[in-house]
Design a protein around this motif. Structure first.
Motif, PDB file in Angstrom:
ATOM      1  N   ALA A 261      -3.482  -4.533  -2.868  1.00 19.72           N
ATOM      2  CA  ALA A 261      -3.305  -3.216  -3.491  1.00 19.72           C
ATOM      3  C   ALA A 261      -3.678  -2.071  -2.568  1.00 19.72           C
ATOM      4  O   ALA A 261      -3.476  -0.917  -2.919  1.00 19.72           O
ATOM      5  CB  ALA A 261      -4.147  -3.130  -4.761  1.00 19.72           C
ATOM      6  N   ILE A 262      -4.237  -2.363  -1.391  1.00 20.06           N
ATOM      7  CA  ILE A 262      -4.727  -1.317  -0.503  1.00 20.06           C
ATOM      8  C   ILE A 262      -3.777  -1.130   0.671  1.00 20.06           C
ATOM      9  O   ILE A 262      -3.403  -2.091   1.341  1.00 20.06           O
ATOM     10  CB  ILE A 262      -6.148  -1.641  -0.001  1.00 20.06           C
ATOM     11  N   PHE A 263      -3.409   0.139   0.887  1.00 25.65           N
ATOM     12  CA  PHE A 263      -2.448   0.472   1.941  1.00 25.65           C
ATOM     13  C   PHE A 263      -2.942   1.676   2.725  1.00 25.65           C
ATOM     14  O   PHE A 263      -3.579   2.573   2.169  1.00 25.65           O
ATOM     15  CB  PHE A 263      -1.085   0.843   1.328  1.00 25.65           C
ATOM     16  N   TYR A 264      -2.585   1.701   4.022  1.00 21.06           N
ATOM     17  CA  TYR A 264      -2.788   2.902   4.797  1.00 21.06           C
ATOM     18  C   TYR A 264      -1.879   3.963   4.185  1.00 21.06           C
ATOM     19  O   TYR A 264      -0.772   3.658   3.743  1.00 21.06           O
ATOM     20  CB  TYR A 264      -2.449   2.650   6.269  1.00 21.06           C
ATOM     21  N   GLU A 265      -2.332   5.189   4.131  1.00 19.53           N
ATOM     22  CA  GLU A 265      -1.623   6.275   3.447  1.00 19.53           C
ATOM     23  C   GLU A 265      -0.120   6.326   3.768  1.00 19.53           C
ATOM     24  O   GLU A 265       0.703   6.488   2.877  1.00 19.53           O
ATOM     25  CB  GLU A 265      -2.291   7.594   3.819  1.00 19.53           C
ATOM     26  N   ASP A 266       0.240   6.184   5.027  1.00 19.61           N
ATOM     27  CA  ASP A 266       1.651   6.258   5.422  1.00 19.61           C
ATOM     28  C   ASP A 266       2.437   5.000   5.084  1.00 19.61           C
ATOM     29  O   ASP A 266       3.661   4.983   5.201  1.00 19.61           O
ATOM     30  CB  ASP A 266       1.778   6.526   6.929  1.00 19.61           C
ATOM     31  N   ASP A 267       1.744   3.927   4.696  1.00 20.65           N
ATOM     32  CA  ASP A 267       2.397   2.645   4.453  1.00 20.65           C
ATOM     33  C   ASP A 267       2.492   2.261   2.978  1.00 20.65           C
ATOM     34  O   ASP A 267       2.883   1.136   2.664  1.00 20.65           O
ATOM     35  CB  ASP A 267       1.651   1.533   5.205  1.00 20.65           C
ATOM     36  N   VAL A 268       2.134   3.165   2.087  1.00 16.69           N
ATOM     37  CA  VAL A 268       2.215   2.860   0.652  1.00 16.69           C
ATOM     38  C   VAL A 268       3.687   2.642   0.292  1.00 16.69           C
ATOM     39  O   VAL A 268       4.531   3.482   0.600  1.00 16.69           O
ATOM     40  CB  VAL A 268       1.614   3.994  -0.207  1.00 16.69           C
TER      41      VAL A 268
ATOM     42  N   MET B 142      -5.816  11.109   7.565  1.00 19.30           N
ATOM     43  CA  MET B 142      -5.238   9.946   6.905  1.00 19.30           C
ATOM     44  C   MET B 142      -6.344   9.113   6.263  1.00 19.30           C
ATOM     45  O   MET B 142      -7.488   9.161   6.667  1.00 19.30           O
ATOM     46  CB  MET B 142      -4.476   9.081   7.911  1.00 19.30           C
ATOM     47  N   THR B 143      -5.937   8.342   5.288  1.00 21.47           N
ATOM     48  CA  THR B 143      -6.899   7.534   4.550  1.00 21.47           C
ATOM     49  C   THR B 143      -6.191   6.313   3.969  1.00 21.47           C
ATOM     50  O   THR B 143      -4.980   6.181   4.056  1.00 21.47           O
ATOM     51  CB  THR B 143      -7.549   8.377   3.426  1.00 21.47           C
ATOM     52  N   TYR B 144      -6.953   5.452   3.365  1.00 16.47           N
ATOM     53  CA  TYR B 144      -6.391   4.302   2.661  1.00 16.47           C
ATOM     54  C   TYR B 144      -6.240   4.660   1.191  1.00 16.47           C
ATOM     55  O   TYR B 144      -6.943   5.529   0.667  1.00 16.47           O
ATOM     56  CB  TYR B 144      -7.270   3.066   2.851  1.00 16.47           C
ATOM     57  N   VAL B 145      -5.312   3.966   0.526  1.00 18.55           N
ATOM     58  CA  VAL B 145      -4.963   4.240  -0.861  1.00 18.55           C
ATOM     59  C   VAL B 145      -4.962   2.922  -1.631  1.00 18.55           C
ATOM     60  O   VAL B 145      -4.473   1.903  -1.129  1.00 18.55           O
ATOM     61  CB  VAL B 145      -3.555   4.889  -0.937  1.00 18.55           C
ATOM     62  N   ILE B 146      -5.487   2.951  -2.836  1.00 15.90           N
ATOM     63  CA  ILE B 146      -5.400   1.787  -3.721  1.00 15.90           C
ATOM     64  C   ILE B 146      -4.267   2.054  -4.699  1.00 15.90           C
ATOM     65  O   ILE B 146      -4.194   3.117  -5.303  1.00 15.90           O
ATOM     66  CB  ILE B 146      -6.732   1.532  -4.447  1.00 15.90           C
TER      67      ILE B 146
END
Length: 107
Positions: free
Chosen positions: A54-61, A1-5
């Motif tokens: 604008a930044i979310f944990y991958e599962d929380d986008v 898992m990762t963070y997403v912008i």
């Protein structure tokens, strides 16, 4: 898992997240910032400092921005894993999803 912008970063690029990131995994494209999925250590330091959220944990986008996970991953297809954003500076490209967006200005 990762963070997403996601989309709120487009045409903003505040860069507070870059300063906060302990592993230098947030890269600057023409119109937005991107988190390298293989270099991110999931520490979460970037998320609370983003002024536009604008930044979310991958599962929380949020559903409307789910495609930004793919955009963050595919942005690095031809770059590989450079091992740190500061070495590269501005990367003069964006993912096609971002390039296709109209200017994101506050009205």
């Amino acid at each position: 898992m990762t963070y997403v912008i996601a989309q709120p970063c487009v045409d903003v690029k505040d860069k507070a997240c870059i300063e906060e990131c302990p592993v230098d995994c947030i890269y600057e494209g023409e119109r937005m910032l991107y988190i390298h999925p293989d270099e991110c250590v999931d520490c979460g330091a970037c998320e609370p400092v983003c002024p536009v959220e604008a930044i979310f944990y991958e599962d929380d986008v949020p559903e409307q921005w789910k495609d930004f996970h793919k955009a963050n991953v595919e942005f690095f297809n031809d770059l590989g894993s450079p091992g740190g954003a500061s070495k590269l500076g501005l990367i003069e490209k964006d993912h096609p999803l971002v390039s296709a967006l109209p200017p994101q200005t506050e009205e």
